[in-house]
Design a protein around this motif. Sequence first.
Motif, PDB file in Angstrom:
ATOM      1  N   GLY A 148       8.356   8.522   3.817  1.00 48.82           N
ATOM      2  CA  GLY A 148       8.742   8.234   5.186  1.00 48.82           C
ATOM      3  C   GLY A 148       9.175   9.465   5.946  1.00 48.82           C
ATOM      4  O   GLY A 148       8.574  10.526   5.836  1.00 48.82           O
TER       5      GLY A 148
ATOM      6  N   VAL B  83      10.091   4.457   1.273  1.00 45.90           N
ATOM      7  CA  VAL B  83       9.926   4.828   2.676  1.00 45.90           C
ATOM      8  C   VAL B  83      11.236   4.582   3.412  1.00 45.90           C
ATOM      9  O   VAL B  83      11.680   3.436   3.552  1.00 45.90           O
ATOM     10  N   ASN B  84      11.882   5.667   3.820  1.00 37.00           N
ATOM     11  CA  ASN B  84      13.104   5.600   4.628  1.00 37.00           C
ATOM     12  C   ASN B  84      14.188   4.732   3.991  1.00 37.00           C
ATOM     13  O   ASN B  84      14.907   3.998   4.672  1.00 37.00           O
TER      14      ASN B  84
ATOM     15  N   TYR C 236       2.455   4.633   6.496  1.00 41.71           N
ATOM     16  CA  TYR C 236       3.103   5.581   5.593  1.00 41.71           C
ATOM     17  C   TYR C 236       2.345   5.782   4.280  1.00 41.71           C
ATOM     18  O   TYR C 236       2.906   6.237   3.304  1.00 41.71           O
TER      19      TYR C 236
END
Length: 212
Positions: free
Chosen positions: A89, A66-67, A139
């Motif tokens: 993400g 995620v990111n 998420y």
Amino acid sequence: MIIKICGVRARDHALTAVDAGADMLGLVFAPSRRQITVEDAASIAEAARFAARGRGRAITLIGVFVNETVERIRDIASSCGLDGVQLSGDEPVIYADALAPLLVIKAVRFDDSAQERAWLIHDHAHVQLLVDARVPGNYGGAGVVADWERAAELARWRSLMLAGGLTPENVADAITRVRPWGVDVSSGVESNGVKDHGKIRAFIAAARAAAR
């Protein structure tokens, strides 16, 4: 039908998934209660591959991020011998080329953002879309059912994997209504927050039966 068991944190759960016929295992590296260390992920990946080879087939290992930066994703993928990565993400579409030739699974939640539209428009050979539930501030892994109607519309022109609130009880209905390329489950095969061997087997059996 591709079946992915996500959020695997223990060797025995991975081996149950392999034995039951899962095609993919998801190892979560993003901050969450299912987060796993690189060392544990590498050990699980090795055990899962060995078990799959013993059954004359292969298992695909997917790292969930995620990111995260491209550099960090590539480092972890290399350390664990991952076959692909899942971006859950707000990653921009430029990540697709930056992570090639790894399989890239990009989560979309029908939030109508510019970034999401870019992923929907650009059709890369090594990119697979995953439809998840839209839960503000979350998420993934929330156990909320995704928008099956919009997923079915998307599935008519883009191959996709369906996630979000799937269980052994509803996965057959989801497959019938959406016609996805694959299904992805995490919380739906857990009991008290821990992967459940019986639910893993039941989910895979129900998905296979529906696909036939």
